[in-house]
Design a protein around this motif. Structure first.
Motif, PDB file in Angstrom:
ATOM      1  N   PRO A  19       0.794  -1.234   0.000  1.00  0.00           N
ATOM      2  CA  PRO A  19       0.000   0.000   0.000  1.00  0.00           C
ATOM      3  C   PRO A  19       0.825   1.282   0.000  1.00  0.00           C
ATOM      4  O   PRO A  19       0.337   2.331  -0.446  1.00  0.00           O
ATOM      5  CB  PRO A  19      -0.819  -0.121   1.289  1.00  0.00           C
ATOM      6  CG  PRO A  19      -0.057  -1.074   2.158  1.00  0.00           C
ATOM      7  CD  PRO A  19       0.583  -2.047   1.213  1.00  0.00           C
ATOM      8  N   ASP A  20       2.066   1.223   0.489  1.00  0.00           N
ATOM      9  CA  ASP A  20       2.869   2.437   0.608  1.00  0.00           C
ATOM     10  C   ASP A  20       3.965   2.548  -0.443  1.00  0.00           C
ATOM     11  O   ASP A  20       4.828   3.430  -0.352  1.00  0.00           O
ATOM     12  CB  ASP A  20       3.491   2.501   2.013  1.00  0.00           C
ATOM     13  CG  ASP A  20       2.438   2.508   3.108  1.00  0.00           C
ATOM     14  OD1 ASP A  20       1.402   3.178   2.923  1.00  0.00           O
ATOM     15  OD2 ASP A  20       2.648   1.830   4.143  1.00  0.00           O
ATOM     16  N   GLU A  21       3.953   1.662  -1.439  1.00  0.00           N
ATOM     17  CA  GLU A  21       4.978   1.689  -2.476  1.00  0.00           C
ATOM     18  C   GLU A  21       4.339   1.950  -3.837  1.00  0.00           C
ATOM     19  O   GLU A  21       3.219   1.503  -4.100  1.00  0.00           O
ATOM     20  CB  GLU A  21       5.733   0.357  -2.502  1.00  0.00           C
ATOM     21  CG  GLU A  21       6.446   0.031  -1.197  1.00  0.00           C
ATOM     22  CD  GLU A  21       7.081  -1.345  -1.220  1.00  0.00           C
ATOM     23  OE1 GLU A  21       7.339  -1.851  -2.334  1.00  0.00           O
ATOM     24  OE2 GLU A  21       7.308  -1.924  -0.142  1.00  0.00           O
ATOM     25  N   PRO A  22       5.028   2.674  -4.718  1.00  0.00           N
ATOM     26  CA  PRO A  22       4.435   2.984  -6.024  1.00  0.00           C
ATOM     27  C   PRO A  22       4.365   1.781  -6.957  1.00  0.00           C
ATOM     28  O   PRO A  22       3.436   1.641  -7.743  1.00  0.00           O
ATOM     29  CB  PRO A  22       5.355   4.067  -6.591  1.00  0.00           C
ATOM     30  CG  PRO A  22       6.672   3.824  -5.911  1.00  0.00           C
ATOM     31  CD  PRO A  22       6.327   3.328  -4.537  1.00  0.00           C
ATOM     32  N   GLY A  23       5.374   0.894  -6.886  1.00  0.00           N
ATOM     33  CA  GLY A  23       5.414  -0.236  -7.806  1.00  0.00           C
ATOM     34  C   GLY A  23       5.874   0.178  -9.183  1.00  0.00           C
ATOM     35  O   GLY A  23       6.110   1.350  -9.468  1.00  0.00           O
ATOM     36  N   ASP A  24       5.994  -0.810 -10.075  1.00  0.00           N
ATOM     37  CA  ASP A  24       6.509  -0.528 -11.414  1.00  0.00           C
ATOM     38  C   ASP A  24       5.419  -0.550 -12.492  1.00  0.00           C
ATOM     39  O   ASP A  24       5.728  -0.492 -13.682  1.00  0.00           O
ATOM     40  CB  ASP A  24       7.618  -1.509 -11.781  1.00  0.00           C
ATOM     41  CG  ASP A  24       7.152  -2.962 -11.803  1.00  0.00           C
ATOM     42  OD1 ASP A  24       5.949  -3.211 -11.579  1.00  0.00           O
ATOM     43  OD2 ASP A  24       7.992  -3.845 -12.033  1.00  0.00           O
ATOM     44  N   CYS A  25       4.149  -0.626 -12.099  1.00  0.00           N
ATOM     45  CA  CYS A  25       3.068  -0.683 -13.094  1.00  0.00           C
ATOM     46  C   CYS A  25       3.045   0.561 -13.976  1.00  0.00           C
ATOM     47  O   CYS A  25       2.780   0.495 -15.182  1.00  0.00           O
ATOM     48  CB  CYS A  25       1.719  -0.858 -12.407  1.00  0.00           C
ATOM     49  SG  CYS A  25       1.553  -2.399 -11.483  1.00  0.00           S
ATOM     50  N   ALA A  26       3.314   1.720 -13.358  1.00  0.00           N
ATOM     51  CA  ALA A  26       3.284   2.967 -14.121  1.00  0.00           C
ATOM     52  C   ALA A  26       4.385   3.027 -15.175  1.00  0.00           C
ATOM     53  O   ALA A  26       4.272   3.790 -16.145  1.00  0.00           O
ATOM     54  CB  ALA A  26       3.395   4.153 -13.171  1.00  0.00           C
ATOM     55  N   ASN A  27       5.449   2.236 -14.992  1.00  0.00           N
ATOM     56  CA  ASN A  27       6.542   2.251 -15.964  1.00  0.00           C
ATOM     57  C   ASN A  27       6.054   2.056 -17.390  1.00  0.00           C
ATOM     58  O   ASN A  27       6.539   2.692 -18.328  1.00  0.00           O
ATOM     59  CB  ASN A  27       7.561   1.157 -15.637  1.00  0.00           C
ATOM     60  CG  ASN A  27       8.485   1.532 -14.506  1.00  0.00           C
ATOM     61  OD1 ASN A  27       8.207   2.470 -13.757  1.00  0.00           O
ATOM     62  ND2 ASN A  27       9.571   0.804 -14.357  1.00  0.00           N
ATOM     63  N   CYS A  28       5.102   1.149 -17.544  1.00  0.00           N
ATOM     64  CA  CYS A  28       4.629   0.824 -18.888  1.00  0.00           C
ATOM     65  C   CYS A  28       3.279   1.458 -19.211  1.00  0.00           C
ATOM     66  O   CYS A  28       2.964   1.651 -20.388  1.00  0.00           O
ATOM     67  CB  CYS A  28       4.529  -0.685 -19.053  1.00  0.00           C
ATOM     68  SG  CYS A  28       6.143  -1.486 -19.111  1.00  0.00           S
ATOM     69  N   HIS A  29       2.490   1.747 -18.192  1.00  0.00           N
ATOM     70  CA  HIS A  29       1.158   2.296 -18.459  1.00  0.00           C
ATOM     71  C   HIS A  29       1.159   3.824 -18.493  1.00  0.00           C
ATOM     72  O   HIS A  29       0.288   4.423 -19.120  1.00  0.00           O
ATOM     73  CB  HIS A  29       0.165   1.769 -17.420  1.00  0.00           C
ATOM     74  CG  HIS A  29      -0.087   0.299 -17.560  1.00  0.00           C
ATOM     75  ND1 HIS A  29      -1.119  -0.215 -18.331  1.00  0.00           N
ATOM     76  CD2 HIS A  29       0.549  -0.778 -17.049  1.00  0.00           C
ATOM     77  CE1 HIS A  29      -1.094  -1.532 -18.280  1.00  0.00           C
ATOM     78  NE2 HIS A  29      -0.091  -1.903 -17.509  1.00  0.00           N
ATOM     79  N   THR A  30       2.117   4.446 -17.830  1.00  0.00           N
ATOM     80  CA  THR A  30       2.285   5.906 -17.905  1.00  0.00           C
ATOM     81  C   THR A  30       3.778   6.221 -18.034  1.00  0.00           C
ATOM     82  O   THR A  30       4.365   6.891 -17.188  1.00  0.00           O
ATOM     83  CB  THR A  30       1.708   6.592 -16.648  1.00  0.00           C
ATOM     84  OG1 THR A  30       2.340   6.037 -15.484  1.00  0.00           O
ATOM     85  CG2 THR A  30       0.199   6.405 -16.550  1.00  0.00           C
ATOM     86  N   PRO A  31       4.404   5.744 -19.096  1.00  0.00           N
ATOM     87  CA  PRO A  31       5.868   5.866 -19.212  1.00  0.00           C
ATOM     88  C   PRO A  31       6.350   7.301 -19.320  1.00  0.00           C
ATOM     89  O   PRO A  31       7.482   7.601 -18.922  1.00  0.00           O
ATOM     90  CB  PRO A  31       6.192   5.070 -20.476  1.00  0.00           C
ATOM     91  CG  PRO A  31       4.929   5.127 -21.287  1.00  0.00           C
ATOM     92  CD  PRO A  31       3.819   5.079 -20.274  1.00  0.00           C
ATOM     93  N   ASP A  32       5.531   8.192 -19.860  1.00  0.00           N
ATOM     94  CA  ASP A  32       5.956   9.582 -20.023  1.00  0.00           C
ATOM     95  C   ASP A  32       6.265  10.219 -18.674  1.00  0.00           C
ATOM     96  O   ASP A  32       7.319  10.820 -18.483  1.00  0.00           O
ATOM     97  CB  ASP A  32       4.901  10.387 -20.782  1.00  0.00           C
ATOM     98  CG  ASP A  32       3.480  10.211 -20.245  1.00  0.00           C
ATOM     99  OD1 ASP A  32       3.260   9.391 -19.319  1.00  0.00           O
ATOM    100  OD2 ASP A  32       2.564  10.879 -20.768  1.00  0.00           O
ATOM    101  N   VAL A  33       5.360  10.047 -17.709  1.00  0.00           N
ATOM    102  CA  VAL A  33       5.565  10.650 -16.396  1.00  0.00           C
ATOM    103  C   VAL A  33       6.712   9.968 -15.647  1.00  0.00           C
ATOM    104  O   VAL A  33       7.539  10.626 -15.012  1.00  0.00           O
ATOM    105  CB  VAL A  33       4.272  10.599 -15.560  1.00  0.00           C
ATOM    106  CG1 VAL A  33       4.543  10.997 -14.105  1.00  0.00           C
ATOM    107  CG2 VAL A  33       3.213  11.518 -16.168  1.00  0.00           C
ATOM    108  N   VAL A  34       6.786   8.642 -15.717  1.00  0.00           N
ATOM    109  CA  VAL A  34       7.854   7.919 -15.018  1.00  0.00           C
ATOM    110  C   VAL A  34       9.225   8.365 -15.528  1.00  0.00           C
ATOM    111  O   VAL A  34      10.143   8.616 -14.738  1.00  0.00           O
ATOM    112  CB  VAL A  34       7.677   6.392 -15.186  1.00  0.00           C
ATOM    113  CG1 VAL A  34       8.873   5.654 -14.600  1.00  0.00           C
ATOM    114  CG2 VAL A  34       6.394   5.923 -14.516  1.00  0.00           C
ATOM    115  N   LEU A  35       9.367   8.486 -16.828  1.00  0.00           N
ATOM    116  CA  LEU A  35      10.651   8.923 -17.381  1.00  0.00           C
ATOM    117  C   LEU A  35      10.939  10.377 -17.030  1.00  0.00           C
ATOM    118  O   LEU A  35      12.094  10.745 -16.786  1.00  0.00           O
ATOM    119  CB  LEU A  35      10.656   8.719 -18.896  1.00  0.00           C
ATOM    120  CG  LEU A  35      10.812   7.263 -19.347  1.00  0.00           C
ATOM    121  CD1 LEU A  35      10.474   7.117 -20.824  1.00  0.00           C
ATOM    122  CD2 LEU A  35      12.225   6.763 -19.081  1.00  0.00           C
ATOM    123  N   ASN A  36       9.906  11.203 -17.006  1.00  0.00           N
ATOM    124  CA  ASN A  36      10.110  12.595 -16.612  1.00  0.00           C
ATOM    125  C   ASN A  36      10.578  12.698 -15.161  1.00  0.00           C
ATOM    126  O   ASN A  36      11.433  13.522 -14.826  1.00  0.00           O
ATOM    127  CB  ASN A  36       8.818  13.393 -16.781  1.00  0.00           C
ATOM    128  CG  ASN A  36       8.483  13.660 -18.243  1.00  0.00           C
ATOM    129  OD1 ASN A  36       9.326  13.468 -19.126  1.00  0.00           O
ATOM    130  ND2 ASN A  36       7.272  14.098 -18.504  1.00  0.00           N
TER     131      ASN A  36
END
Length: 424
Positions: free
Chosen positions: A84-101
């Motif tokens: 519950p307190d960790e972001p995880g890596d799901c956003a890496n592929c589903h919202t890659p623009d923000v993760v890379l930014n």
């Protein structure tokens, strides 16, 4: 509308840049898909229908990430239920623009709130390179998108043509956009286990010569008539224009081409013996693919001349496991003669199925590599007289039925193929 004005007023040639000129502008703001679609109308129509085009707002994906059921109630079944307190890596592929930014893993909800465009046209066509990084000693991959993707944000768009000109932006031919390695940025994910193995499965088959095509050649098929790829552009041969539908397991057409089923039956030592052979005849990766929840079930049934089901004599190894569905409906196949093709994960405490984020080990791995065949045998009682009809079906499910039942998800059974034989 701005792009259309550019077309009307500024229709001049912009030179094609060399592929090795990689310049990234950190101040660049990604354009929405609608901006690109003003000229690339067919591509936007295709992409908007695709599963990729629906992320990150697809409800099932969000529910699995947030640990919610279909009613929006917390059920703990999902990433946030365990972390519950960790972001995880799901956003890496589903919202890659923000993760890379941001340069690090980001909570999915936070990425959406920050205005992520998802896996957008502009994101993909400003990617300059994707590296596949594998440790030869451990066999483990580095799949953090911040380490594998090189961007070239700006007004130069990268794609498969070396002669493209546009009044709206500069263009450059990009070899990586024609290679499976481009897809590996998301279709390869290393956690404790290799939770998404699609690229690795394809690469193993490609290196053996079992597969000769790149991912794009199947999932971005050509066809139709000669046409431009953008309003006002040059007319191109249909065989050079790749559709942006990205069809996969949710497509009946793709599933129809993926597998071949052969069925044989006969009497031996007073028993009906059924042999079923399933060949991965069309997929360039394992059957089913590399995501752990995907599964295919082979269902075998034998009936006498009056339509009565013959008693199954085989042991547990000839029966479908609980993951095929436990219950009293006609779609609950646990204990029924058949076989499941899948790679389910298990937690340390024995919970199954698990996601990549809480997996400890595989329960089993029965996926079929490209151009290979799985053989299964089943045994039934013989009727006193009359003909026997044996039927086998291959059914694709994007998740395991027990999970869909608990989450309240609408799970469609897609019949890939069926075969029947009669025994006198």
């Amino acid at each position: 509308m701005k792009v259309l004005i550019h077309l009307a007023v500024l229709f001049f040639s912009i030179p094609v840049f060399a592929a090795n000129e990689v310049k990234d502008d950190p101040a660049y703001q990604y354009q929405p898909n609608s901006y690109c679609g003003a000229c690339h109308q067919e591509q936007l129509r295709d992409y908007s229908q695709s599963m990729m085009g629906k992320t990150p707002h697809d409800k099932v994906f969000q529910q699995f990430y947030l640990g919610l059921n279909a009613k929006g109630e917390k059920d703990g079944m999902g990433y946030k239920g365990f972390h519950p307190d960790e972001p995880g890596d799901c956003a890496n592929c589903h919202t890659p623009d923000v993760v890379l930014n941001e340069g690090h893993e980001v909570d999915l909800t936070e990425a959406i709130d920050k205005g992520s465009q998802g896996i957008s046209c502009d994101f993909c066509h400003t990617v300059a390179d994707v590296r596949v990084i594998r440790d030869p000693d451990t066999g483990r991959y580095t799949t953090d998108i911040n380490h594998v993707v090189t961007r070239a944000r700006g007004d130069t768009k990268r794609g498969p043509y070396d002669d493209a000109v546009s009044p709206a932006h500069k263009t450059v031919m990009s070899p990586i956009h024609l290679k499976s390695e481009f897809c590996a940025m998301c279709h390869l994910n290393q956690e404790h286990l290799l939770s998404i193995s699609t690229y690795a499965d394809w690469k193993a088959a490609y290196d053996k010569g079992a597969v000769t095509q790149q991912c794009q050649e199947c999932h971005m098929p050509t066809g139709g008539k000669d046409r431009p790829v953008a309003i006002g552009g040059k007319v191109r041969k249909a065989e050079t224009i790749r559709r942006h539908l990205f069809h996969g397991g949710h497509s009946k057409d793709m599933l129809d081409k993926a597998a071949t089923l052969k069925l044989e039956a006969g009497k031996k030592d007073g028993v009906l013996v059924v042999d079923a052979s399933v060949t991965n005849s069309g997929a360039g990766h394992t059957l089913p693919g590399g995501a752990t929840l995907r599964n295919i079930i082979l269902v075998v049934d034998a009936q006498d001349a009056a339509g009565n089901h013959l008693q199954h004599l085989g042991g547990k190894q000839e029966k479908l496991p609980p993951l095929a569905g436990v219950g009293n409906t006609e779609r609950d196949f646990a204990g029924h003669p058949g076989k499941m093709f899948a790679r389910p994960f298990v937690t340390k405490t024995g919970m199954v199925p698990a996601g990549g984020f809480n997996a400890d080990h595989e329960l089993f791995n029965t996926r079929i590599p490209p151009r290979e065949t799985d053989h299964s045998t089943f045994h039934f009682t013989l009727p006193e007289k009359g003909a026997i009809k044996v039927t086998a079906r291959l059914i694709y499910r994007w998740t395991y039925k027990p999970m869909a039942d608990k989450k309240g998800w609408d799970l469609e059974d897609i019949e890939m193929t069926r075969q029947s034989v009669e025994v006198d």
